[in-house]
Design a protein around this motif. Structure first.
Motif, PDB file in Angstrom:
ATOM      1  N   GLY A  69      10.209  -5.517 -12.695  1.00  0.00           N
ATOM      2  CA  GLY A  69      10.028  -4.640 -11.543  1.00  0.00           C
ATOM      3  C   GLY A  69      11.090  -3.590 -11.355  1.00  0.00           C
ATOM      4  N   ALA A  70      11.850  -3.278 -12.385  1.00  0.00           N
ATOM      5  CA  ALA A  70      12.945  -2.318 -12.225  1.00  0.00           C
ATOM      6  C   ALA A  70      12.441  -0.936 -11.824  1.00  0.00           C
ATOM      7  CB  ALA A  70      13.748  -2.220 -13.518  1.00  0.00           C
ATOM      8  N   ASP A  71      11.233  -0.578 -12.257  1.00  0.00           N
ATOM      9  CA  ASP A  71      10.688   0.743 -11.955  1.00  0.00           C
ATOM     10  C   ASP A  71       9.738   0.722 -10.765  1.00  0.00           C
ATOM     11  OD1 ASP A  71      12.058   1.787 -14.139  1.00  0.00           O
ATOM     12  OD2 ASP A  71      10.410   1.326 -15.519  1.00  0.00           O
ATOM     13  N   ALA A  72       9.583  -0.430 -10.128  1.00  0.00           N
ATOM     14  CA  ALA A  72       8.638  -0.546  -9.023  1.00  0.00           C
ATOM     15  C   ALA A  72       9.235   0.013  -7.742  1.00  0.00           C
ATOM     16  CB  ALA A  72       8.254  -2.010  -8.821  1.00  0.00           C
TER      17      ALA A  72
ATOM     18  N   ASN B 298      -6.599   4.885   3.139  1.00  0.00           N
ATOM     19  CA  ASN B 298      -6.203   3.681   2.412  1.00  0.00           C
ATOM     20  C   ASN B 298      -5.412   4.091   1.176  1.00  0.00           C
ATOM     21  OD1 ASN B 298      -6.095   0.937   1.902  1.00  0.00           O
ATOM     22  ND2 ASN B 298      -8.089   0.845   0.901  1.00  0.00           N
ATOM     23  N   PRO B 299      -4.246   4.682   1.384  1.00  0.00           N
ATOM     24  CA  PRO B 299      -3.514   5.300   0.274  1.00  0.00           C
ATOM     25  C   PRO B 299      -2.996   4.281  -0.736  1.00  0.00           C
ATOM     26  CG  PRO B 299      -2.169   5.241   2.246  1.00  0.00           C
ATOM     27  CD  PRO B 299      -3.539   4.805   2.668  1.00  0.00           C
ATOM     28  N   VAL B 300      -2.748   4.783  -1.935  1.00  0.00           N
ATOM     29  CA  VAL B 300      -2.201   3.955  -3.007  1.00  0.00           C
ATOM     30  C   VAL B 300      -0.781   3.523  -2.652  1.00  0.00           C
ATOM     31  CG1 VAL B 300      -1.420   3.963  -5.406  1.00  0.00           C
ATOM     32  CG2 VAL B 300      -3.628   4.991  -4.808  1.00  0.00           C
ATOM     33  N   ILE B 301      -0.499   2.236  -2.877  1.00  0.00           N
ATOM     34  CA  ILE B 301       0.846   1.695  -2.708  1.00  0.00           C
ATOM     35  C   ILE B 301       1.519   1.534  -4.061  1.00  0.00           C
ATOM     36  CG2 ILE B 301       2.213  -0.237  -1.856  1.00  0.00           C
ATOM     37  CD1 ILE B 301       0.892   1.444   0.326  1.00  0.00           C
ATOM     38  N   ASP B 302       0.813   0.901  -5.009  1.00  0.00           N
ATOM     39  CA  ASP B 302       1.324   0.762  -6.369  1.00  0.00           C
ATOM     40  C   ASP B 302       0.161   0.422  -7.284  1.00  0.00           C
ATOM     41  OD1 ASP B 302       2.669  -0.340  -8.833  1.00  0.00           O
ATOM     42  OD2 ASP B 302       4.445  -0.004  -7.609  1.00  0.00           O
TER      43      ASP B 302
ATOM     44  N   ARG C 210      -3.208   0.006  -8.782  1.00  0.00           N
ATOM     45  CA  ARG C 210      -4.532   0.062  -8.188  1.00  0.00           C
ATOM     46  C   ARG C 210      -4.565  -0.513  -6.768  1.00  0.00           C
ATOM     47  NH1 ARG C 210      -8.398  -2.482 -12.042  1.00  0.00           N
ATOM     48  NH2 ARG C 210      -6.882  -1.992 -13.654  1.00  0.00           N
ATOM     49  N   LEU C 211      -3.430  -0.953  -6.255  1.00  0.00           N
ATOM     50  CA  LEU C 211      -3.400  -1.535  -4.925  1.00  0.00           C
ATOM     51  C   LEU C 211      -3.146  -0.467  -3.863  1.00  0.00           C
ATOM     52  CD1 LEU C 211      -1.577  -4.954  -5.223  1.00  0.00           C
ATOM     53  CD2 LEU C 211      -3.952  -4.338  -5.676  1.00  0.00           C
ATOM     54  N   ARG C 212      -3.934  -0.569  -2.796  1.00  0.00           N
ATOM     55  CA  ARG C 212      -3.855   0.362  -1.695  1.00  0.00           C
ATOM     56  C   ARG C 212      -3.372  -0.341  -0.434  1.00  0.00           C
ATOM     57  NH1 ARG C 212      -6.469   5.283  -2.623  1.00  0.00           N
ATOM     58  NH2 ARG C 212      -7.384   5.414  -4.716  1.00  0.00           N
ATOM     59  N   ARG C 213      -3.181   0.412   0.602  1.00  0.00           N
ATOM     60  CA  ARG C 213      -2.580  -0.106   1.837  1.00  0.00           C
ATOM     61  C   ARG C 213      -3.254  -1.397   2.302  1.00  0.00           C
ATOM     62  NH1 ARG C 213      -3.402   2.474   7.856  1.00  0.00           N
ATOM     63  NH2 ARG C 213      -2.223   0.881   8.988  1.00  0.00           N
ATOM     64  N   PHE C 214      -4.582  -1.393   2.367  1.00  0.00           N
ATOM     65  CA  PHE C 214      -5.279  -2.532   2.944  1.00  0.00           C
ATOM     66  C   PHE C 214      -5.498  -3.664   1.943  1.00  0.00           C
ATOM     67  CE2 PHE C 214      -6.613   0.846   5.981  1.00  0.00           C
ATOM     68  CZ  PHE C 214      -6.098   0.266   7.127  1.00  0.00           C
ATOM     69  N   ASP C 215      -5.006  -3.503   0.725  1.00  0.00           N
ATOM     70  CA  ASP C 215      -4.962  -4.608  -0.231  1.00  0.00           C
ATOM     71  C   ASP C 215      -3.765  -5.513   0.016  1.00  0.00           C
ATOM     72  OD1 ASP C 215      -7.172  -4.165  -2.146  1.00  0.00           O
ATOM     73  OD2 ASP C 215      -6.131  -2.287  -2.558  1.00  0.00           O
ATOM     74  N   CYS C 216      -2.899  -5.137   0.938  1.00  0.00           N
ATOM     75  CA  CYS C 216      -1.606  -5.795   1.096  1.00  0.00           C
ATOM     76  C   CYS C 216      -1.518  -6.545   2.424  1.00  0.00           C
ATOM     77  CB  CYS C 216      -0.480  -4.749   1.063  1.00  0.00           C
ATOM     78  SG  CYS C 216      -0.509  -3.660  -0.386  1.00  0.00           S
ATOM     79  N   SER C 217      -0.853  -7.692   2.390  1.00  0.00           N
ATOM     80  CA  SER C 217      -0.533  -8.391   3.629  1.00  0.00           C
ATOM     81  C   SER C 217       0.567  -7.632   4.363  1.00  0.00           C
ATOM     82  CB  SER C 217      -0.111  -9.832   3.353  1.00  0.00           C
ATOM     83  OG  SER C 217       1.027  -9.879   2.510  1.00  0.00           O
ATOM     84  N   GLN C 218       0.821  -8.062   5.585  1.00  0.00           N
ATOM     85  CA  GLN C 218       1.683  -7.299   6.479  1.00  0.00           C
ATOM     86  C   GLN C 218       3.102  -7.895   6.545  1.00  0.00           C
ATOM     87  OE1 GLN C 218      -0.355  -4.881   7.233  1.00  0.00           O
ATOM     88  NE2 GLN C 218      -2.031  -6.150   6.464  1.00  0.00           N
ATOM     89  N   MET C 219       4.047  -7.093   7.014  1.00  0.00           N
ATOM     90  CA  MET C 219       5.323  -7.634   7.448  1.00  0.00           C
ATOM     91  C   MET C 219       5.080  -8.330   8.790  1.00  0.00           C
ATOM     92  SD  MET C 219       7.418  -6.888   5.076  1.00  0.00           S
ATOM     93  CE  MET C 219       7.512  -5.736   3.695  1.00  0.00           C
ATOM     94  N   THR C 220       5.531  -9.564   8.896  1.00  0.00           N
ATOM     95  CA  THR C 220       5.130 -10.381  10.042  1.00  0.00           C
ATOM     96  C   THR C 220       6.304 -11.190  10.575  1.00  0.00           C
ATOM     97  OG1 THR C 220       3.008 -10.687   8.885  1.00  0.00           O
ATOM     98  CG2 THR C 220       3.391 -12.027  10.849  1.00  0.00           C
ATOM     99  N   ASP C 221       6.391 -11.265  11.898  1.00  0.00           N
ATOM    100  CA  ASP C 221       7.248 -12.247  12.565  1.00  0.00           C
ATOM    101  C   ASP C 221       6.358 -13.410  12.989  1.00  0.00           C
ATOM    102  OD1 ASP C 221       9.357 -10.472  12.379  1.00  0.00           O
ATOM    103  OD2 ASP C 221       9.312  -9.890  14.497  1.00  0.00           O
TER     104      ASP C 221
END
Length: 418
Positions: free
Chosen positions: A144-147, A218-222, A224-235
């Motif tokens: 993941g050095a380039d991620a 639903n923009p690209v994050i990395d 083929r994964l987009r914003r809504f493919d990802c879980s959230q930061m959560t407390d």
């Protein structure tokens, strides 16, 4: 479970995962106090009846500069003063590993009761910093050095591996996300229950008027994964009280909400590429995940046909995609069939993440494994409310740490016959 000693879930509690504790002026002590007191109340147990405490937390030192969280329950609840307690870290599987430790304590005969608490604060820092902190669960300096963002990058690579081996239509990933957001609307503790989520499949056709919908909403994050493919930061936090047969015999008024019938726990190397290289000539992309599930089934003496639903680790849509075939709902590489046929929906052949999972429900890392078990117990006790699976008697969980370096699966059975 290989022993005459059963472990029962006497009660549990989940905090509201939509909260931001920092904005409320609260910290680890406040959230720990809430989950401890509410879990004990749900189980109708006094603190002085708890024999041992196990706390799950992955990143307290990074997000809040708070370590030694095993001592936090006694710090905030004097009834737990002098009660043995320890903290467990296994990235996103911390909650399940803490539960395994509690089960071992109970089955050893050393204790009759255990309190398991999973807790994480992730909104103490900006989002980019939070993502960097979470990346510590990868093999630092080796992947993941380039991620830009470690975990979207790693699970995009899992999707790429499926594509290389079997083909992968991204529509099926978007459908998984859409379903989990829809399920979350039924869950009063889900982080996204009030969100307005666009039709995540609408922007596929470049010839349509909606051709750019993905890029705008639903923009690209990395990869083929987009914003809504990802879980959230959560407390958030979740807790369980676990007890033995002896405790229940000594307390005839106690009414457990579930029984932990089986478990599977496998640990492999940190590196994702290590895993993919070792499985290159095998049908399953991550065969140790399949092994953990089969271990849980074997210990519970069940097959998938006996299971009424699953809570799985959808930190990203590819992690649920791999969970579908690795639990055996489809053949290897054929998870798309279960998605297209509606098998994983509430009312389908094997509902997956009726709670909304991690994408819809929220993912406070140290708490997720505990939360999954609590939801499984709610299902088999008929207490899941609007996301209840009719007639559920047996429920599974599948919890990953890192790129599945730590994998834990549980089978929870009904306690109605007790």
């Amino acid at each position: 479970m290989g022993s005459s000693t059963s472990v029962w879930i006497l009660g549990g509690y989940q905090s509201d995962f939509s909260r931001n504790l920092t904005r409320e002026g609260l910290d680890f002590a406040d959230l720990t106090r809430e989950v401890v007191e509410a879990t004990l109340t749900a189980a109708s147990v006094d603190a002085d009846a708890i024999g041992v405490v196990h706390v799950a937390n992955a990143f307290g030192e990074l997000f809040a500069r708070q370590a030694h969280l095993g001592a936090m329950p006694a710090t905030v609840h004097e009834g737990l003063w002098d009660t043995p307690s320890s903290r467990h870290e296994a990235a996103c599987a911390s909650g399940s590993v803490a539960t395994l430790a509690a089960i071992a304590d109970l089955r050893s005969g050393a204790y009759e009761t255990a309190l398991v608490v999973g807790i994480e604060l992730e909104k103490t820092v900006p989002g980019d910093t939070a993502a960097e902190h979470l990346g510590a669960a990868a093999w630092i300096g080796h992947e993941g050095a380039d991620a830009k963002f470690m975990w979207p990058n790693q699970f995009a690579r899992v999707a790429d591996e499926y594509d290389k081996r079997y083909g992968l239509d991204e529509t099926h990933l978007r459908a998984i996300a859409q379903l989990n957001f829809a399920n979350a609307r039924l869950n009063p503790n889900a982080q996204t229950r009030g969100w307005t989520v666009p039709d995540l499949r609408a922007g596929r056709d470049a010839d349509s008027d909606l051709g750019n919908l993905d890029d705008e909403l639903n923009p690209v994050i990395d990869g083929r994964l987009r914003r809504f493919d990802c879980s959230q930061m959560t407390d958030g936090a979740a807790g369980l009280v676990l007890v033995t047969d002896d405790y229940l015999r000594e307390h005839p008024g106690a009414r457990p909400i579930g029984r932990i019938d089986g478990w599977g726990h496998r640990t492999v190397g940190l590196g994702l590429q290590q895993k993919l290289d070792r499985s290159a000539d095998q049908p399953y992309v991550l065969p140790h995940v399949r092994g953990a599930v089969l271990d849980a089934f074997d210990r519970a003496n069940v097959t998938l046909d006996d299971v009424d639903g699953f809570e799985v680790h959808d930190c990203f849509t590819p992690s649920e995609y791999l969970a579908i075939d690795h639990i055996g709902l489809t053949g290897p590489g054929e998870s798309w069939k279960a998605v297209e046929n509606g098998e994983i929906e509430i009312g389908g052949a094997l509902p997956i993440n009726p709670s909304g999972g991690l994408i819809g429900g929220g993912h406070p890392v140290g708490a997720s494994g505990v939360r999954m078990l609590l939801d499984a117990a709610k299902q088999v006790s008929g207490a899941a409310g609007e996301y209840q699976i009719d007639g559920a008697k047996t429920f599974g969980t599948l919890n990953f740490g890192g790129s599945t370096a730590t994998t834990v699966s549980f089978v929870v059975g009904s306690a109605k016959e007790f």
